[in-house]
Enzyme design. Sequence first.
Site, mmCIF file in Angstrom:
data_model
loop_
_atom_site.group_PDB
_atom_site.id
_atom_site.type_symbol
_atom_site.label_atom_id
_atom_site.label_comp_id
_atom_site.label_asym_id
_atom_site.label_seq_id
_atom_site.Cartn_x
_atom_site.Cartn_y
_atom_site.Cartn_z
ATOM 1 N N SER A 138 25.414 -35.032 61.512
ATOM 2 C CA SER A 138 24.397 -35.161 62.574
ATOM 3 C C SER A 138 23.122 -35.645 61.908
ATOM 4 O O SER A 138 22.917 -35.401 60.707
ATOM 5 C CB SER A 138 24.146 -33.793 63.217
ATOM 6 O OG SER A 138 22.912 -33.798 63.926
ATOM 7 N N TYR A 151 22.220 -24.846 62.879
ATOM 8 C CA TYR A 151 22.972 -26.088 63.111
ATOM 9 C C TYR A 151 22.674 -27.108 62.009
ATOM 10 O O TYR A 151 23.582 -27.726 61.455
ATOM 11 C CB TYR A 151 22.605 -26.641 64.495
ATOM 12 C CG TYR A 151 23.370 -27.878 64.867
ATOM 13 C CD1 TYR A 151 24.718 -27.803 65.212
ATOM 14 C CD2 TYR A 151 22.762 -29.136 64.862
ATOM 15 C CE1 TYR A 151 25.436 -28.942 65.539
ATOM 16 C CE2 TYR A 151 23.468 -30.279 65.189
ATOM 17 C CZ TYR A 151 24.801 -30.175 65.539
ATOM 18 O OH TYR A 151 25.513 -31.310 65.866
HETATM 19 N N1 LIG Z 1 26.762 -34.436 71.231
HETATM 20 C C1 LIG Z 1 25.806 -34.619 70.363
HETATM 21 O O1 LIG Z 1 24.647 -34.903 70.707
HETATM 22 C C2 LIG Z 1 26.096 -34.545 68.896
HETATM 23 C C3 LIG Z 1 25.144 -35.066 68.001
HETATM 24 C C4 LIG Z 1 25.395 -34.994 66.638
HETATM 25 C C5 LIG Z 1 26.572 -34.425 66.175
HETATM 26 N N2 LIG Z 1 27.459 -33.929 67.072
HETATM 27 C C6 LIG Z 1 28.668 -33.319 66.523
HETATM 28 O O2 LIG Z 1 29.820 -33.963 67.048
HETATM 29 C C7 LIG Z 1 30.895 -33.034 67.138
HETATM 30 C C8 LIG Z 1 31.478 -33.050 68.540
HETATM 31 O O3 LIG Z 1 30.463 -32.758 69.462
HETATM 32 P P1 LIG Z 1 30.632 -32.940 71.030
HETATM 33 O O4 LIG Z 1 29.283 -33.249 71.537
HETATM 34 O O5 LIG Z 1 31.761 -33.842 71.332
HETATM 35 O O6 LIG Z 1 31.003 -31.420 71.409
HETATM 36 P P2 LIG Z 1 31.915 -30.790 72.583
HETATM 37 O O7 LIG Z 1 31.445 -29.386 72.737
HETATM 38 O O8 LIG Z 1 31.936 -31.679 73.770
HETATM 39 O O9 LIG Z 1 33.339 -30.787 71.896
HETATM 40 C C9 LIG Z 1 33.601 -29.992 70.752
HETATM 41 C C10 LIG Z 1 35.031 -29.522 70.833
HETATM 42 O O10 LIG Z 1 35.262 -28.707 69.667
HETATM 43 C C11 LIG Z 1 36.066 -27.610 70.058
HETATM 44 N N3 LIG Z 1 35.860 -26.471 69.176
HETATM 45 C C12 LIG Z 1 34.742 -25.693 69.078
HETATM 46 N N4 LIG Z 1 34.947 -24.686 68.216
HETATM 47 C C13 LIG Z 1 36.221 -24.837 67.755
HETATM 48 C C14 LIG Z 1 37.014 -24.095 66.855
HETATM 49 N N5 LIG Z 1 36.547 -22.989 66.257
HETATM 50 N N6 LIG Z 1 38.277 -24.522 66.606
HETATM 51 C C15 LIG Z 1 38.769 -25.614 67.216
HETATM 52 N N7 LIG Z 1 38.058 -26.357 68.098
HETATM 53 C C16 LIG Z 1 36.807 -25.966 68.363
HETATM 54 C C17 LIG Z 1 35.593 -27.265 71.467
HETATM 55 O O11 LIG Z 1 36.577 -26.535 72.179
HETATM 56 C C18 LIG Z 1 35.311 -28.633 72.057
HETATM 57 O O12 LIG Z 1 36.421 -29.136 72.763
HETATM 58 C C19 LIG Z 1 30.317 -31.667 66.722
HETATM 59 O O13 LIG Z 1 30.621 -31.427 65.364
HETATM 60 C C20 LIG Z 1 28.831 -31.856 66.899
HETATM 61 O O14 LIG Z 1 28.077 -31.034 66.053
HETATM 62 C C21 LIG Z 1 27.257 -33.976 68.415
#
Ligand SMILES: NC(=O)c1ccc[n+]([C@@H]2O[C@H](COP(=O)([O-])OP(=O)(O)OC[C@H]3O[C@@H](n4cnc5c(N)ncnc54)[C@H](O)[C@@H]3O)[C@@H](O)[C@H]2O)c1
Length: 254
Positions: A138, A151
Amino acid sequence: MFSLKGKSAVITGGGSGIGKAISLCFAKQGAAVHIIELNADGASETVQEIKAAGGNALAYGCDVSRQEQVLDTFNQIGSVDILVNNAGIAHIGKADTTSEEDFVKVFNVNVKGAYNCLYAAIPLLKKAGGGVILNMASIAAVVGITDRFAYSMSKGAIYAMTLSVARDYMADHIRCNSISPARVHTPFVDGFIAKNYAGQEEEIFEKLSKSQPMGRMGKPEEVANLALYLCSDESGFITGNDYPLDGGFIKLNN
Ligand SMILES: NC(=O)c1ccc[n+]([C@@H]2O[C@H](COP(=O)([O-])OP(=O)(O)OC[C@H]3O[C@@H](n4cnc5c(N)ncnc54)[C@H](O)[C@@H]3O)[C@@H](O)[C@H]2O)c1
């Protein structure tokens, strides 16, 4: 170009948001997709969408923070060419407003979860003669973001793990990179706005959109497109790098 035909790709958190977009994209490019997910319903929806489009996918209910579950899941999967460490959770708080319990939870999912998958996948990648690892970091890994103490810590660890893994397994033909998105519009974002800013959802959504110089959030598909490049043979000379995908957030926010 960008064919993943014949590749076995493991994607954690493929039941929602960015992981779902990566799963759909990789399956479209011919990979056999293995989704590791805590949320079984989300994972099976992604699998159904992939199958309806003629692709190949399987879902595995698994908590990435639990090593025995992760090892058992990779044992079932059997062969791995690509690992995408994407599962993650959000958290809002500063150092003195983050409880020990929350700190440990974020660490266990975002940091230990990635380690657990590396631990289980690397022997299989070696067995396959090499492969690719992509970690979801991130911008919070390299920019001080307000109220994101735990985070940011977790994503800084992902950034460093990428370098370590890229170095240690170069001789095994395993490449390892990371993507650092700024805000991407996924259920992750909607969820934490609803949880932390109840009643101000629209205002906060606007504010978060405008924090990117482009004035909008990224789309999960835009992350998937870069993920595809980094996991395909076309990026064969790229390892040990982090790729911001940020609408200008890091360098143009002035
Ligand atoms: N959306 C953003 O703005 C953003 C920005 C930077 C980084 N990210 C990173 O991208 C990645 C995905 O984010 P997203 O926005 O798609 O999130 P999201 O919440 O839409 O999806 C994340 C998925 O991970 C699964 N998950 C959570 N804990 C888990 C566990 N212990 N075991 C197995 N699965 C698990 C959840 O069930 C969910 O389906 C994350 O690592 C997040 O930190 C997101």
